[in-house]
Design a protein around this motif. Structure first.
Motif, PDB file in Angstrom:
ATOM      1  N   UNK A 180      59.000 -67.396  17.458  1.00 54.73           N
ATOM      2  CA  UNK A 180      58.274 -65.873  17.653  1.00 54.73           C
ATOM      3  C   UNK A 180      57.807 -65.690  18.814  1.00 54.73           C
ATOM      4  N   UNK A 181      57.806 -64.523  19.413  1.00 53.97           N
ATOM      5  CA  UNK A 181      57.160 -64.201  20.636  1.00 53.97           C
ATOM      6  C   UNK A 181      56.262 -62.824  20.677  1.00 53.97           C
ATOM      7  N   UNK A 182      55.060 -62.939  20.578  1.00 58.13           N
ATOM      8  CA  UNK A 182      54.367 -61.873  20.587  1.00 58.13           C
ATOM      9  C   UNK A 182      53.572 -61.492  22.000  1.00 58.13           C
ATOM     10  N   UNK A 205      55.853 -69.622  19.791  1.00 59.65           N
ATOM     11  CA  UNK A 205      55.541 -71.080  19.113  1.00 59.65           C
ATOM     12  C   UNK A 205      56.674 -71.876  19.689  1.00 59.65           C
ATOM     13  N   UNK A 206      57.604 -71.410  20.669  1.00 59.64           N
ATOM     14  CA  UNK A 206      58.608 -72.255  21.190  1.00 59.64           C
ATOM     15  C   UNK A 206      58.290 -73.513  21.940  1.00 59.64           C
ATOM     16  N   UNK A 207      58.949 -74.502  21.871  1.00 60.57           N
ATOM     17  CA  UNK A 207      58.444 -75.642  22.719  1.00 60.57           C
ATOM     18  C   UNK A 207      59.112 -75.695  23.959  1.00 60.57           C
ATOM     19  N   UNK A 208      58.680 -74.934  25.180  1.00 59.78           N
ATOM     20  CA  UNK A 208      59.374 -74.592  26.331  1.00 59.78           C
ATOM     21  C   UNK A 208      58.509 -75.376  27.278  1.00 59.78           C
ATOM     22  N   UNK A 209      58.683 -75.936  28.316  1.00 62.32           N
ATOM     23  CA  UNK A 209      58.055 -76.635  29.476  1.00 62.32           C
ATOM     24  C   UNK A 209      57.737 -75.393  30.182  1.00 62.32           C
ATOM     25  N   UNK A 210      56.533 -75.741  31.183  1.00 57.39           N
ATOM     26  CA  UNK A 210      56.070 -74.599  32.027  1.00 57.39           C
ATOM     27  C   UNK A 210      57.001 -74.429  32.995  1.00 57.39           C
TER      28      UNK A 210
END
Length: 415
Positions: A180-182, A205-210
């Motif tokens: 999800x993206x809010x 809540x996605x596991x994405x690096x900076x």
């Protein structure tokens, strides 16, 4: 303080149903910074392991919180976000820098986290010192009240001259699993972002690096927040931050390190959807706005040239007041194209209002019908298209009309 403005007639008919995101909690409260009897501070808490990326104002007179975020973003980690409305803490010198440090110190003490994981943003009056002592006790209390479902209250607490809270949400698939993206935003005036809007915060809540977040955010901004204008004025405080908690790992989503990972294709589309939705809501809440205006330029030498011409049209007070007066004064569009500084040839130019072509080949359209175009201009959504007839370059911007309401709001802003 002036009475609150009525809700913009262009506002969405309802607030979207925004499902909570694991790893993000919100709390909002009153610090009496400028507004009485309303919330004006929001605290957002993030689980350990949350990554962050952002884009900030290109103003040469940035606020103290912008300087703080700029120094913290290279660390790529976040545990807390503190946002206040009513005071931008901009053009406040050493006092402003000290207020930022004091706010961060209070957050660190209340939450037991590292200073480098605290992000700050402020919006409101420029040039007035921010009394950070207003946050004493408030941040500690909010830390104990934070819940997953406080995003709507957070969107309200960061409002200034906004007439409605701005929220957007989308779902994307990564590894066949939904994430999800809010997002929330605030902004109604001093909007010609050149990076983002006045304030906007996105959560996933996605596991994405900076670094991957950063690359995707910059790309999404170009055709959303960097494609809107209300009054051609870029804020000192523009801040757009995205926070990724990585909580979807527990559902089987594998971490993503690079923006070129094909697993991000759906997420990138969701990010474009959310940023454009929020950006257009800012325009729909433009101070005094009664018309939502799309400006589309085609046929330019390049996309970059098309953007310059589109901005010239969208920022023109004469174009915007003509729209407010429901007058299809295409001569003002001709003016805006001609002054933009990009290559244009009068006798190749064509102009439309909606689906009605009003000018072509350097002349008024031979089928021009004043009654038809006047009827069109009475709507609350107006599309203006200018085709330069030179190449393949194209760009779309969004703006609003310019009404007496804008003058009234800004004439009374500090009263």
């Amino acid at each position: 303080m002036a009475a609150a403005a009525p809700i913009s007639p262009l506002a969405p008919k309802s607030v979207p149903d925004v499902a909570p995101i694991d790893g993000v909690r919100f709390a909002s409260g009153e610090a009496a910074i400028r507004y009485k009897g309303r919330t004006d501070v929001t605290l957002v808490l993030f689980d350990e392991g949350t990554t962050v990326a952002g884009v900030l104002t290109k103003s040469k007179c940035p606020s103290a919180p912008v300087d703080w975020c700029r120094s913290m973003l290279p660390g790529g980690k976040a545990r807390a976000l503190v946002v206040n409305s009513g005071n931008a803490n901009a053009f406040t010198g050493r006092v402003g820098a000290a207020a930022v440090q004091r706010t961060a110190d209070l957050a660190v003490a209340a939450l037991g986290i590292d200073e480098g994981s605290v992000f700050l943003a402020s919006t409101g009056v420029i040039g007035e010192p921010l009394d950070a002592s207003r946050f004493e006790g408030v941040l500690e209390r909010l830390a104990g009240e934070a819940t997953q479902d406080g995003i709507v209250a957070a969107a309200r607490a960061i409002m200034t001259t906004d007439t409605f809270p701005k929220l957007a949400t989308a779902e994307a698939m990564i590894d066949g699993i939904p994430v999800r993206l809010n997002g929330i935003a605030k902004g109604a005036g001093m909007i010609a972002p050149d990076m983002a809007t006045m304030l906007s915060f996105l959560f996933t809540d996605a596991p994405i690096a900076a670094p991957a977040l950063q690359a995707m955010l910059v790309e999404a901004v170009d055709h959303s927040f960097n494609a809107i204008t209300v009054d051609s004025d870029t804020s000192t405080s523009d801040t757009l931050l995205i926070f990724a908690t990585g909580a979807a790992r527990s559902r089987g989503v594998h971490p993503i390190d690079t923006a070129t990972d094909p697993r991000l294709d759906d997420f990138k589309a969701a990010l474009r959807t959310v940023t454009l939705d929020l950006a257009q809501q800012v325009v729909r809440d433009g101070e005094g706005a009664r018309k939502f205006v799309e400006v589309r330029v085609t046929g330019a030498d390049t996309d970059a040239a098309a953007k310059v011409v589109a901005a010239s049209i969208a920022n023109s007070p004469l174009v915007k007041t003509a729209v407010a007066g429901e007058d299809a004064n295409w001569g003002r569009v001709v003016m805006a194209v001609g002054k933009a500084g990009e290559r244009a040839e009068r006798d190749r130019l064509a102009i439309w209002f909606g689906d009605i072509r009003v000018a072509v080949d350097g002349l008024r359209d031979p089928t021009y019908d004043e009654a038809a175009v006047s009827t069109y201009m009475r709507g609350d959504t107006i599309a203006i298209r200018a085709d330069l007839g030179l190449g393949e370059g194209r760009f779309t911007m969004w703006t609003c009309d310019l009404t007496k309401g804008y003058i009234e709001i800004n004439g009374d802003y500090r009263s």
